[in-house]
Design an enzyme around this catalytic site. Structure first.
Site, PDB file in Angstrom:
ATOM      1  N   LYS A  30      22.143 -28.369  58.892  1.00 47.88           N
ATOM      2  CA  LYS A  30      22.782 -29.103  59.918  1.00 47.88           C
ATOM      3  C   LYS A  30      22.881 -28.922  61.189  1.00 47.88           C
ATOM      4  O   LYS A  30      22.818 -30.233  61.907  1.00 47.88           O
ATOM      5  CB  LYS A  30      24.569 -28.637  59.577  1.00 47.88           C
ATOM      6  N   ASP A  31      22.567 -27.836  61.578  1.00 43.83           N
ATOM      7  CA  ASP A  31      22.126 -27.526  63.221  1.00 43.83           C
ATOM      8  C   ASP A  31      20.850 -27.760  63.284  1.00 43.83           C
ATOM      9  O   ASP A  31      20.041 -26.478  63.341  1.00 43.83           O
ATOM     10  CB  ASP A  31      22.696 -26.253  63.531  1.00 43.83           C
ATOM     11  N   HIS A  76      28.477 -22.440  54.672  1.00 42.43           N
ATOM     12  CA  HIS A  76      28.110 -21.023  54.964  1.00 42.43           C
ATOM     13  C   HIS A  76      27.899 -20.257  53.545  1.00 42.43           C
ATOM     14  O   HIS A  76      26.648 -19.441  53.517  1.00 42.43           O
ATOM     15  CB  HIS A  76      29.369 -20.265  55.666  1.00 42.43           C
ATOM     16  N   VAL A 110      25.495 -28.717  53.105  1.00 42.70           N
ATOM     17  CA  VAL A 110      26.426 -29.002  52.202  1.00 42.70           C
ATOM     18  C   VAL A 110      27.561 -30.156  52.490  1.00 42.70           C
ATOM     19  O   VAL A 110      28.058 -30.085  53.792  1.00 42.70           O
ATOM     20  CB  VAL A 110      27.110 -27.771  51.959  1.00 42.70           C
ATOM     21  N   MET A 163      29.957 -30.271  56.061  1.00 42.49           N
ATOM     22  CA  MET A 163      30.927 -29.411  56.180  1.00 42.49           C
ATOM     23  C   MET A 163      30.808 -28.768  57.619  1.00 42.49           C
ATOM     24  O   MET A 163      29.781 -28.607  57.869  1.00 42.49           O
ATOM     25  CB  MET A 163      30.772 -28.344  54.930  1.00 42.49           C
ATOM     26  N   LEU A 214      34.408 -19.205  57.504  1.00 36.26           N
ATOM     27  CA  LEU A 214      33.458 -19.461  56.489  1.00 36.26           C
ATOM     28  C   LEU A 214      34.156 -20.710  55.558  1.00 36.26           C
ATOM     29  O   LEU A 214      34.723 -20.628  55.111  1.00 36.26           O
ATOM     30  CB  LEU A 214      33.013 -18.403  55.695  1.00 36.26           C
ATOM     31  N   ARG A 243      34.696 -27.184  62.593  1.00 38.84           N
ATOM     32  CA  ARG A 243      35.088 -28.114  63.518  1.00 38.84           C
ATOM     33  C   ARG A 243      35.976 -29.146  62.631  1.00 38.84           C
ATOM     34  O   ARG A 243      36.715 -29.838  63.371  1.00 38.84           O
ATOM     35  CB  ARG A 243      34.356 -28.604  64.660  1.00 38.84           C
TER      36      ARG A 243
END
Lengths: 307, 307
Positions: free
Chosen positions: B172-173, B60, B199, B207, B56, B210
């Site tokens: 983000k996804d 997250h 973020v 962020m 995390l 990966r």
């Protein structure tokens, strides 16, 4: 008679009336159905779902009665699900009788008839399917490509709409019952699946909405399904355990009857539906036979007699 | 000091303590998780799920904070889901830090860390998948075949295990968020999906777990993702509405940076993810770029400035 006694009598009378004429609620929208079960769950009521495609017969009503035994709220969905019919199947001529269904469910004391229309369940842009991979490949899955994707998808939708504690299915669609049990396990659905034994006409034909398609001569021939199950049981109890031998006898019995064309005859494991070569303590014999244009299915468990 | 006062003070102290050191419950079994949320729901508590693959970071934790705003019970699932990794992807080296995750969730005041092991979610015989068809085809779906089937399947399982009122996902996804929203609509899941803005690190890199794969030089090059989003916004606000022209400029900016290899750059409709030729009031720019061996994604909405 005092006023109090009169009032008591009238209450008793209205209780009696409400018991025989329990109101059936008809719900057509998913959101309304979800609100109904949310209220029911907040009152700690136990909800059972009986999914059907309508044109209800005694087979369906046996599921409703089973649901009433185990739950305090019985929801029966009535929806002819297009995604489980192939392009050349009988979607258009599938029999429908919404007002008869409603009357029967009222008589059986069901609480809700959930009868959404097509666009309510499959609006424009719909594109999500639930797919059980292995146990859908053979038997009805092989004869009816895409059929079980349609079944599992609509059942997942009905589960999310009605949030049942239990769901009741007929053992006549044995592969369907196995596929749905697999889906419930694999997707961690917190729902108990109950299978109810096949209900038959007086002469042994398994009840089905599709029996209404049969001509009178075809109807006579269709008895070979039940007869062939009996023959297989007899052979097993007389000592035959070779699956090929029993299958051969079943097929030749069916082929002797006019108008019949075998789709499949299988002897398999009742859980995994994997073919077996030798019958053990419990096996499933399942068959699908076309009688004229009508595809009928039937099955039975072949078990050691309890001593 | 009377005994009563002392007792009051000590209660206040223990309340204060329990507020800062709220106990995080770790649950590893689906059945235990279902029992926990059943109890919570019976107390009319509002449940939010934050699905993660662990390791995390602040991204997250922003989801966890958003969940705390809208729910009274916050469940964070931590599960590196193998079915969403392709055969040549980074499942084995995907970073893991279970004790760090636990500490961070404890600090953020999450109520439950749901951390099932592999066999708990995928036992032997598992064979059911949820498949969203259309909007999974392009972009990450094209680069990572089968990826979204894995995502929707595990999310459906997590939903059935935690029965949330709301579920929180990162923007983000972006395609994942769109695919899950589609699944929820199509399968009539009674769950509100909340998307939380990206973020970023102080220098602008989105962020991601990966990012830990990047060498120091790659880390510098990776800034081109965010820079290219800024360039696209600037071009739009200066009057360019031709998608091809903006895409070309974005691609050439990225290509100027060492170690980069473009997977896709797309300008599309934010809901349907269909490619657009001309930018209207709101468009999505999404991109995936390999930096060295590491595949990074980023995106932004390009919108008319509010007057």
């Amino acid at each position: 008679m005092t006023q109090k006694t009169a009032s008591k009598k009238s209450k008793a009378a209205s209780r009696g009336k409400s018991r025989t004429a329990k109101r059936l609620t008809v719900i057509r929208k998913v959101k309304d159905m979800q609100q109904y079960v949310k209220d029911a769950r907040s009152k700690r009521r136990r909800i059972a779902l009986v999914p059907t495609m309508g044109y209800l017969h005694e087979g369906h009503l046996s599921l409703v009665r089973e649901a009433r035994k185990v739950a305090t709220v019985v929801v029966v969905s009535v929806f002819v699900n297009p995604t489980q019919f192939g392009p050349n199947e009988d979607l258009d001529r599938y029999p429908r009788d919404p007002s008869g269904d409603r009357r029967k469910l009222q008589q059986e004391g069901a609480d809700v008839m959930f009868a959404p229309d097509l666009l309510e369940l499959y609006p424009e842009g719909f594109q999500t399917f639930v797919d059980v991979a292995e146990i859908t490949k053979d038997f009805c899955g092989a004869s009816r490509p895409g059929h079980f994707d349609g079944v599992t998808t609509v059942v997942a939708k009905l589960f999310n709409s009605t949030k049942p504690h239990l769901a009741v299915f007929g053992q006549k669609d044995y592969q369907q019952l196995a596929v749905i049990s697999r889906m419930v396990t694999d997707l961690d659905m917190d729902i108990r699946i109950i299978g109810v034994p096949i209900v038959r006409e007086a002469d042994g034909l398994a009840m089905s909405s599709r029996n209404s398609y049969l001509s009178s001569d075809e109807r006579k021939s269709a008895l070979c399904l039940k007869k062939s199950l009996e023959l297989a049981k007899e052979m097993y109890h007389e000592g035959t355990t070779d699956a090929g031998q029993i299958k051969g006898a079943v097929e030749s019995l069916i082929q002797k009857h006019p108008f019949t064309e075998i789709d499949y005859v299988t002897l398999c494991d009742p859980l995994t539906l994997e073919d077996i070569e030798t019958l053990g303590d419990e096996s499933l014999l399942a068959l699908a036979v076309r009688v004229g244009r009508t595809r009928l299915i039937d099955n039975c468990l072949i078990r050691k007699k309890s001593s």
